[in-house]
Structure formats: C-alpha cells, structure tokens
Write a protein that holds these residues in place. Structure first.
Motif, mmCIF file in Angstrom:
data_model
loop_
_atom_site.group_PDB
_atom_site.id
_atom_site.type_symbol
_atom_site.label_atom_id
_atom_site.label_comp_id
_atom_site.label_asym_id
_atom_site.label_seq_id
_atom_site.Cartn_x
_atom_site.Cartn_y
_atom_site.Cartn_z
ATOM 1 N N VAL A 1 58.018 38.655 89.000
ATOM 2 C CA VAL A 1 56.939 38.274 88.080
ATOM 3 C C VAL A 1 56.103 39.492 87.664
ATOM 4 O O VAL A 1 55.007 39.352 87.161
ATOM 5 C CB VAL A 1 56.001 37.219 88.697
ATOM 6 C CG1 VAL A 1 56.770 35.956 88.999
ATOM 7 C CG2 VAL A 1 55.327 37.747 89.946
ATOM 8 N N THR A 2 56.633 40.682 87.846
ATOM 9 C CA THR A 2 55.849 41.867 87.541
ATOM 10 C C THR A 2 55.565 41.973 86.047
ATOM 11 O O THR A 2 56.375 41.553 85.220
ATOM 12 C CB THR A 2 56.580 43.128 88.001
ATOM 13 O OG1 THR A 2 55.728 44.237 87.783
ATOM 14 C CG2 THR A 2 57.865 43.345 87.227
ATOM 15 N N LEU A 3 54.387 42.516 85.718
ATOM 16 C CA LEU A 3 54.108 42.815 84.313
ATOM 17 C C LEU A 3 54.172 44.320 84.083
ATOM 18 O O LEU A 3 53.899 44.797 82.989
ATOM 19 C CB LEU A 3 52.721 42.291 83.923
ATOM 20 C CG LEU A 3 52.560 40.784 83.976
ATOM 21 C CD1 LEU A 3 51.148 40.393 83.576
ATOM 22 C CD2 LEU A 3 53.555 40.117 83.054
ATOM 23 N N LYS B 1 48.551 52.725 80.193
ATOM 24 C CA LYS B 1 48.872 52.027 81.438
ATOM 25 C C LYS B 1 50.040 51.069 81.278
ATOM 26 O O LYS B 1 50.714 50.739 82.241
ATOM 27 C CB LYS B 1 47.644 51.245 81.925
ATOM 28 C CG LYS B 1 46.522 52.182 82.324
ATOM 29 C CD LYS B 1 45.355 51.428 82.895
ATOM 30 C CE LYS B 1 44.393 52.377 83.552
ATOM 31 N NZ LYS B 1 43.067 52.377 82.962
ATOM 32 N N ASP B 2 50.252 50.576 80.079
ATOM 33 C CA ASP B 2 51.341 49.629 79.891
ATOM 34 C C ASP B 2 51.661 49.522 78.403
ATOM 35 O O ASP B 2 50.967 50.115 77.580
ATOM 36 C CB ASP B 2 50.968 48.246 80.458
ATOM 37 C CG ASP B 2 52.195 47.533 81.020
ATOM 38 O OD1 ASP B 2 53.251 47.600 80.374
ATOM 39 O OD2 ASP B 2 52.092 46.934 82.099
ATOM 40 N N VAL B 3 52.708 48.754 78.086
ATOM 41 C CA VAL B 3 52.987 48.484 76.676
ATOM 42 C C VAL B 3 51.918 47.527 76.139
ATOM 43 O O VAL B 3 51.168 46.928 76.918
ATOM 44 C CB VAL B 3 54.386 47.866 76.478
ATOM 45 C CG1 VAL B 3 55.473 48.870 76.779
ATOM 46 C CG2 VAL B 3 54.550 46.629 77.335
ATOM 47 N N ALA B 4 51.892 47.349 74.825
ATOM 48 C CA ALA B 4 50.817 46.564 74.218
ATOM 49 C C ALA B 4 50.784 45.137 74.769
ATOM 50 O O ALA B 4 49.718 44.600 75.048
ATOM 51 C CB ALA B 4 50.973 46.548 72.708
ATOM 52 N N PHE B 5 51.947 44.506 74.912
ATOM 53 C CA PHE B 5 51.995 43.099 75.326
ATOM 54 C C PHE B 5 52.859 42.956 76.577
ATOM 55 O O PHE B 5 54.046 42.647 76.490
ATOM 56 C CB PHE B 5 52.557 42.227 74.204
ATOM 57 C CG PHE B 5 51.945 42.497 72.860
ATOM 58 C CD1 PHE B 5 50.585 42.297 72.651
ATOM 59 C CD2 PHE B 5 52.719 42.971 71.813
ATOM 60 C CE1 PHE B 5 50.019 42.554 71.410
ATOM 61 C CE2 PHE B 5 52.159 43.227 70.572
ATOM 62 C CZ PHE B 5 50.802 43.021 70.374
ATOM 63 N N PRO B 6 52.264 43.163 77.746
ATOM 64 C CA PRO B 6 53.078 43.134 78.983
ATOM 65 C C PRO B 6 53.742 41.783 79.233
ATOM 66 O O PRO B 6 54.883 41.733 79.700
ATOM 67 C CB PRO B 6 52.059 43.439 80.080
ATOM 68 C CG PRO B 6 50.914 44.074 79.387
ATOM 69 C CD PRO B 6 50.880 43.497 78.014
ATOM 70 N N ARG B 7 53.068 40.685 78.908
ATOM 71 C CA ARG B 7 53.682 39.371 79.150
ATOM 72 C C ARG B 7 54.892 39.178 78.251
ATOM 73 O O ARG B 7 55.923 38.674 78.677
ATOM 74 C CB ARG B 7 52.669 38.253 78.909
ATOM 75 C CG ARG B 7 51.746 38.058 80.068
ATOM 76 C CD ARG B 7 50.966 36.768 79.956
ATOM 77 N NE ARG B 7 50.196 36.554 81.165
ATOM 78 C CZ ARG B 7 49.067 37.193 81.431
ATOM 79 N NH1 ARG B 7 48.572 38.047 80.560
ATOM 80 N NH2 ARG B 7 48.428 36.972 82.558
ATOM 81 N N LEU C 1 57.814 41.036 79.712
ATOM 82 C CA LEU C 1 58.519 40.318 80.780
ATOM 83 C C LEU C 1 59.315 39.163 80.183
ATOM 84 O O LEU C 1 60.450 38.909 80.558
ATOM 85 C CB LEU C 1 57.528 39.800 81.824
ATOM 86 C CG LEU C 1 58.181 39.128 83.026
ATOM 87 C CD1 LEU C 1 58.954 40.140 83.854
ATOM 88 C CD2 LEU C 1 57.169 38.416 83.896
ATOM 89 N N PHE D 1 66.484 37.540 70.178
ATOM 90 C CA PHE D 1 65.024 37.438 70.249
ATOM 91 C C PHE D 1 64.454 38.349 71.327
ATOM 92 O O PHE D 1 63.336 38.859 71.190
ATOM 93 C CB PHE D 1 64.593 35.984 70.417
ATOM 94 C CG PHE D 1 64.667 35.278 69.108
ATOM 95 C CD1 PHE D 1 63.639 35.413 68.184
ATOM 96 C CD2 PHE D 1 65.783 34.553 68.752
ATOM 97 C CE1 PHE D 1 63.735 34.822 66.942
ATOM 98 C CE2 PHE D 1 65.881 33.962 67.508
ATOM 99 C CZ PHE D 1 64.856 34.096 66.609
ATOM 100 N N ILE E 1 64.151 41.520 69.464
ATOM 101 C CA ILE E 1 63.050 41.488 68.497
ATOM 102 C C ILE E 1 61.715 41.684 69.213
ATOM 103 O O ILE E 1 60.864 42.478 68.783
ATOM 104 C CB ILE E 1 63.053 40.149 67.741
ATOM 105 C CG1 ILE E 1 64.262 40.070 66.808
ATOM 106 C CG2 ILE E 1 61.754 39.972 66.944
ATOM 107 C CD1 ILE E 1 64.481 38.700 66.202
ATOM 108 N N ILE F 1 58.883 44.555 68.603
ATOM 109 C CA ILE F 1 57.492 44.293 68.231
ATOM 110 C C ILE F 1 56.551 44.994 69.212
ATOM 111 O O ILE F 1 55.581 45.654 68.822
ATOM 112 C CB ILE F 1 57.221 42.771 68.233
ATOM 113 C CG1 ILE F 1 57.958 42.105 67.072
ATOM 114 C CG2 ILE F 1 55.728 42.482 68.151
ATOM 115 C CD1 ILE F 1 57.800 40.595 67.025
ATOM 116 N N ALA G 1 53.914 48.039 68.167
ATOM 117 C CA ALA G 1 52.477 47.849 68.371
ATOM 118 C C ALA G 1 51.925 48.905 69.328
ATOM 119 O O ALA G 1 50.836 49.440 69.126
ATOM 120 C CB ALA G 1 52.197 46.446 68.904
#
Ligand SMILES: [Cu+2]
Lengths: 256, 561
Positions: free
Chosen positions: B28-30, B110-116, B119, B175, B178, B182, B186
C-alpha cells in the motif's frame, strides 16, 4: 493508503503545515490546486481522444455512406434527444454553480448544486432508458442482431428497399437479410449509435458515482474557499460529458 | 551547504528501504521509489516470461518441420511472446520503473504529483497483466500481438474467449500507461525546483516528458480500438468485420495510430537514459543539449503522423502511401540528431568504459542499424518486397530490443548504486553485456538476410534453404537469453551482497546524485536548488569515500580533477 500518508507526516513533522488535505509534497494549497487542475485537463485530453476514435469511425462511415445515416436518424426520437440536451445543459450550469458555492464557502448552496447535478444525470439516464427500451423492443439492435419489426420500419418511414421488410407474420427472408448485412447499412448506423451513446452513458454513470463521493465530502464540510479542487475537477469532467452529448445529439439525431 | 550535508549524514540509516517494514508497507506504499521497484520486478518477470516464449518459438524453428509443438501452439507462442513483451515489458519498463524512481529525485521533490494515482496505475497494470496472462490459460490467442481483424473479430475462427480477455487486458494496461503519463507531465510542469527552467532540465526528464505526451494522447485511441474489438467479438458489432459490412483496414489505421507512436513510448525514455549515461561517462558536457531536448518533442510530434507506413500493402491509396513514406523519412531526422550528438559528446571526452557505458555504446550501435533498416521499409517499392518478412522482424527487434533492453540495462546499472546503495560487480556486468551484444546480433542479423531472401514472418514451416539462418538465429537467442539472465544476476547479487556505494559513484551532477544512496524516505528535507546537470567540473573525486563530491565540500588535499 491512509497509513502510508500518515507515515510521511511523521517523517518530517517539522513541516509547518498541518492541514491533512494538503499533501506533503506541495508547497501550499494553490500549488496543489494548480497541479490537480493540470492533471484533470490532461485526463480530459485523453478522454477526447478516446471518444475521438468513435467520432472518426462515424465520419468515415458517414462520408462513404451518407444515405445510411439519413435513414438511421429517422428512427431516433428528436424530442427526447432535445429534452436530454436541455437536461444536461442545465446540469452543467448546476455543476458550475457548485464550484462557485465552494469558492464562496456556501455549504448549503454547494450541497444543493451537487444534488441537482446528480438529479439531472439520473433524469438523463431515465430518458435514455425510454429511448433504448423502445428500440430494443422493436428489434432495432446493433450489427448482426439488427432485426427490426415491420411496425418500427413503417413508423420510421424508412425508404422502401433499404432493408428487407419482414412479412406480415414477422418472418424475414434469411438470404435477403444476409445480403443486406454485407455492406454498411442501418445495422452499421445502430452499431455506431449504440457504441457512442452507450459509452457516453457509462461516462454519465461514472460522473454520478464521483458526484456521490463529492456530495459525501461536501456534507462532511471538506470544502471551502481554500480547498475546493475536487469540486472543480469533477465539474470540469462533467462539462466534458455534457460537451460530448452536445456533439452526439446533432450528429446522430438532427443532420438529415 | 553544511546543513544539507548534516541532513544526509543523519538520514543515512533511515532509507526508503527500511523506513517501514513488512509486506503490507510495500503493497500500500505511496512512495514513488517503492512503486518504481514494484514495477521493475513485474516488468522483469514479464521479460523473462516473454523470453521463454521467444526461446520456444526459436527452438521450434530449428528445423522446417514440427520439432516441439503443433502449428496451433506455435501461433499462440509467437502471439504471447509479442503481446507480453510489448504490453507488459517494453512499454512500462523504463518510464514506469526507472522513471518512477528517478524522476522525482531528479526534480528534487518528495514524490510525483499524484502519489495515489501512481499506486493505482501500478495495480491497474497488475489487473491488466492478469487478464492477459489468464487468456493464455483459457486457450491462448493466436492472432499475433496486432489483433488484426477480421481474423480476431469473426466468431467462426480463432479462440473466442482468449481474444476478448487479451484485448480487455491490453485495454486496462493502456489506462495504467495513461495515468503514469498524466502524473509525469503534471510533476515536471508544476514541481521543478528553483533554478530549473525548461532548458536546465536533465535530458532524461525531457525524454520522459515527450514519452508521457504520447502516452496520454495515443493510448486512448488504442483503448477505444480494443474496446470496439471486444464488443465486436462479443456482440457482433460489425465496425471492423467485413461479413457485417465493416472495414478491417479501419482497424489497422486505428491500431497503428497508437502502435507507431508506441514505438516511441518504448524508445524515447531509452534515449533519455543514454543521454545521461553518455555525458557522465565521457565527463564532458553533453553536446547539443537543446537539439537533443527538442528532438524528443519532434519525435513525439512527427511520430503521430506516420502510422500509414504499416499499410503500404493493405490497399491504402497511392497518394496516402507516398505522404506516409515521406513523413517516415522525416521522423528519422530527429533520431539521427540524437545519435550524432551522442557521438560528438564522446569525441575528446575522457571516456570510462564502465558497464552502463558499454550498454549505452551497444545501444547506439544497435539503434543505428535498427533505424537505418527502417528506411528500407519506409521506401514504398522496397517495402512491397520486404513486407511481412523476417527483415521486418529483425528491424523492429533491433530498435525495440537492441534499443530498449540495452538502455534498460544501461540505466539499471547506472542507477543501481542509487537504488540500493550498493555497487555491482564490474566483471559480471561487462561479460553479461558482451554476451547480450553478441547473442543479439547472432540472433537477428541472419534474419535480415533471410528476410531479404523472402522468408515470411510468423511461418511455421519453411524451405530448406533458410535452415542455416534459422539455426544460427536460434543459437544466438540462447546466448542472448543467457546474457540477460546474467545481467539480472549481476544486479541481484549487487543488491544483496555488493559493497557499499558512495552517494555519487560516477561524478554525475543531476540532482539525484546529491542525495544519499539509497535515498531517504522523503528524498530531501527541503527542495534543493537546481544544479547545472552537465557541469562535471563542479565535482571532484574524493579518495576517502571512493565517490565524487562537490568542489566546495571536498577536503583541501583533494586536487582538481
Ligand atoms: Cu511504424
């Protein structure tokens, strides 16, 4: 997932922000909002190309066989289509209103606007259901399953000879039907019609699901003038769903 | 800078690898680094699976008659080889595995724009892979990885359920691709650090950016095509099936509108890796930075306009074929610009032949052959002769395997010390590289020859005159397979038992080398300011730690390099 988000906060507890709605890798709410906005626009871009494939297929078949589309449009109920257009346009208005209400910290207005949008979406699907069920009942299916009844062919005033007319007892000469299938004909029109409106309908359903989630968060009081990204992004998606229909309606129902 | 250094020292024990423990903390890591490694593991498994199919195909072709499997099984084997390699391995390998790990660190975030979403795209990949692999179990597809209609769409032939589940698998995988695209666009657009304008960006980021644009704009067209194919197969839609008045060539147009740009999804990130490696191991500022950066965008753009070169013999109009042929020549220009700039970077550089560099040089060699033979195929008259022969097979393997796999290993060996904080064994890595290079050429060069002599692709039997070529090719395939296993073995050994790596073993100046190896959980305490990515004189070698440090942090005795 929440656990992981939590860890990251522990990892650098010295960060000055404590708002759980602001992810740790953004500087501030504005930064997070701008990034999200870019993300949703990119998503809408891919949606356009996704539908684009179908619009392309439509243009090619229409360009090569315009008569098929003229005959096909006769089966569609323009009044129901027009009502649905108005319903969707109104829902776009309420979607835009929901964003404005969030910006103004107007929680009641926000909830009302979202409920209205969801209501319109259900209304749209209801009318679509009436249209679909009438067609399917009369054997107007897509592709190989296209076996229209005598009644609907007469009701739609199809030009004689375009498709084999069933006899009084409903039977069709299988040979004539097979020949009619071999080149693009009404069955092709309905393949495209059901594919395009069906995919659009799925997008409407997806929109309802997202809006239900937004509604839950709105009731919980998540959104205010500083944080309203999800409301804005969902509204943008909803406008796209609306926009696709704005093209589908004339292309399928109106052009003769 | 002292505060920065102190942070690195203190965080050395707390890395992303041991920050949290247990299987669940990975599942479940982000964290983009862990997601990158999970992608790496799955794509490596896909490579091995696809490789087994390839070896089975090559073994069957040892003799002209049946050796190992029936013709039906053979058709399934080459289809599975293609589908697994393209959709499960090549497309996600460099962008999703290396890109996920390196991109945010290169940007100092620290992370990509949309961590969720990140994953989620990994799990979408897993679900898509399950669909694709299940189809094998159901009775594998035998359409070839291209799913051409009407064979794939008419219900009378082929294996009904397998086509549907495979097409749905690839639809789902699309997807995943894709969403990764995205996310990366971002991230690069909105999260660059202070001082990193567009033209201070490392070239790997330019390459990933161009790749992401293609992923976002081309993949949805594949998605709708495969959705149509599935619905066609399930309900007899008749858009592509000529028995229902449909147009099978329309499917080819749709399919290649995605699948030609997809070639650049496979090779652009590879080129990005090569740009980093060549500069670092030549210790010379990369030549023609802006040209390399812009040629990535040019490839992405022109790549959308050439799909028709796959249909020169499908009854496409002559005019269209001529236009597509001309545009195909045009797309060679930006690719050549890159190759020339890499070669010019090498010129008068102080070249070090470490394993990443050897893989990168092999890449240039193989990609040049792959690219040039593409010109033969883009020529209308020649293509009529070469279409659907082994010449085509050899051409795209030179680009996709010679290109992407070589760059993947170049990138893995280059960044492995950063991934795990451990050095690999140079000898194993170099021998593996040699084996892969030799094995690859032995496998595919004879295919050019037999293809030009008329050996059709995908055939189960052949005339005896082709047997020597097939046998050489099969021997080469085993050498190649062994080389790839050895390259992986070198990496695994390094991760488990390798000696500790310094933070910056190569003297590269992109940001990822300025954090510790392996990176701490949140990469940086606060976003660092951008460096000049190709200023190698800002670093000197520090004997004591065996790695490179900034000139201003170097001990006074350390001489100028
Ligand atoms: Cu191509």
């Amino acid at each position: 997932m929440d656990a992981a988000a939590h860890e990251s906060h522990d990892a650098h507890g010295h960060d000055h922000h404590h708002d759980p709605r602001l992810a740790h890798h953004f500087e501030d709410h504005q930064h997070q909002f701008d990034t999200g906005k870019l993300g949703i626009w990119l998503f809408l871009g891919q949606e356009l190309l996704f539908f684009g494939g179908l619009f392309c297929a439509y243009s090619i078949y229409r360009g090569l066989h315009p008569e098929v589309f003229e005959e096909g449009a006769k089966f569609l109920n323009t009044n129901l289509g027009a009502v649905n257009t108005v319903v969707l346009l109104f829902s776009s208005l309420t979607a835009a209103w929901s964003v404005r209400a969030a910006q103004l910290n107007n929680k009641k207005g926000l909830i009302l606007a979202i409920v209205l949008t969801i209501g319109c979406a259900f209304g749209f699907l209801g009318i679509k259901y009436v249209e679909y069920s009438h067609k399917l009942h009369e054997g107007v299916f897509w592709g190989q399953s296209f076996h229209p009844t005598r009644e609907i062919l007469e009701e739609a005033h199809v030009t004689p000879g375009v498709v084999p007319m069933p006899a009084e007892d409903g039977s069709v000469d299988p040979k004539a039907e097979k020949i009619a299938m071999l080149k693009p004909n009404l069955h092709t029109f309905f393949s495209i019609y059901f594919m395009m409106t069906g995919l659009h309908g799925i997008h409407v359903i997806a929109g309802i699901l997202v809006y239900l989630w937004i509604l839950r968060r709105a009731i919980r009081g998540d959104f205010n003038s500083e944080y309203y990204g999800p409301v804005d992004f969902t509204a943008l998606y909803w406008h796209l769903v609306d926009l696709v229909w704005i093209y589908l309606f004339p292309l399928l129902y109106l052009i003769h | 800078m002292t505060a920065d250094a102190a942070h690195i020292v203190s965080s050395r024990d707390d890395t992303y690898l041991n920050h949290t423990k247990g299987l669940l903390s990975w599942v479940v890591t982000l964290d983009h680094k862990r997601i990158g490694l999970m992608y790496l593991l799955s794509t490596a498994l896909a490579l091995c699976l696809g490789g087994v199919f390839a070896l089975l195909v090559r073994t069957e072709l040892w003799g002209p008659e049946e050796n190992l499997m029936s013709h039906d099984v053979y058709n399934q084997m080459f289809t599975l080889h293609g589908a697994v390699m393209v959709f499960l391995f090549i497309i996600p390998s460099i962008p999703a595995a290396i890109g996920n790990f390196i991109l945010p660190i290169m940007l100092g975030v620290k992370d990509v724009a949309f961590p969720r979403l990140n994953l989620a795209s990994f799990y979408i990949y897993v679900v898509g892979a399950i669909f694709l692999v299940t189809s094998m179990y159901l009775s594998a597809i035998d359409t070839g990885w291209t799913f051409y209609t009407p064979y794939s769409s008419s219900a009378q032939v082929g294996s009904q359920s397998a086509v549907m589940s495979s097409a749905m698998g690839v639809f789902i995988l699309g997807f995943s691709s894709i969403f990764t695209g995205i996310n990366f666009i971002a991230t690069i657009n909105t999260m660059r650090p202070k001082g990193m304008g567009w033209f201070n960006m490392p070239l790997f980021l330019w390459a990933v950016y161009a790749t992401s644009i293609i992923q976002v704009l081309a993949t949805p067209v594949l998605a709708i095509t495969l959705l149509l194919l599935t619905v066609e197969r399930a309900f007899g839609l008749g858009i592509f099936d000529p028995a229902l008045g449909g147009d099978p060539v329309l499917f080819q147009h749709f399919f290649w509108f995605y699948s030609h740009p997809a070639v650049y999804i496979m090779v652009l990130p590879a080129m990005g890796v090569i740009s980093e490696v060549i500069g670092t191991f030549s210790r010379k500022r990369i030549f023609g930075y802006k040209f390399i950066a812009m040629s990535s965008l040019a490839i992405a753009f022109i790549g959308f306009l050439v799909w028709g070169h796959h249909m020169f013999t499908s009854g496409q109009s002559k005019l269209a074929s001529m236009v597509f042929s001309g545009l195909t020549y045009l797309v060679a220009v930006p690719s050549a610009i890159k190759v020339f700039n890499w070669l010019t970077t090498l010129y008068k550089g102080s070249i070090r032949l470490n394993a990443p560099m050897l893989y990168a040089l092999s890449f240039i060699w193989l990609f040049a052959i792959g690219g040039l033979t593409g010109m033969f195929l883009g020529t209308l008259a020649v293509d009529v002769h070469l279409h659907d022969t082994y010449f085509v097979v050899a051409h795209f393997h030179y680009v996709m395997v010679g290109g992407t796999v070589m760059a993947l290993f170049a990138g893995l060996y280059y960044w492995w010390p950063k991934f795990f904080g451990r050095m690999y064994n140079e000898t194993i890595a170099k021998v593996a590289c040699l084996l892969v290079f030799i094995g690859f050429n032995v496998t595919f060069f004879p295919q050019f020859v037999m293809g030009s002599q008329g050996m059709p692709r995908r055939y189960y039997t052949y005339l005896e005159q082709y047997q020597p070529f097939h046998q050489i090719s099969t021997v080469g395939a085993y050498i190649l397979g062994f080389g790839i296993l050895m390259a992986f073995a070198g990496l695994i050994l390094a991760a488990l038992k390798g000696p500790k790596a310094p933070d910056n073993p190569w003297g590269a100046n992109t940001l990822e080398w300025h954090t510790s190896s392996p990176p701490p959980f949140d990469n940086y305490a606060s976003q660092p300011e951008a460096t000049d990515p190709y200023d190698y004189h800002a670093l000197v070698f520090d004997e004591k730690i065996g790695g490179w440090v900034k000139v201003e942090d170097a001990p006074a005795t350390g001489g100028e390099a």
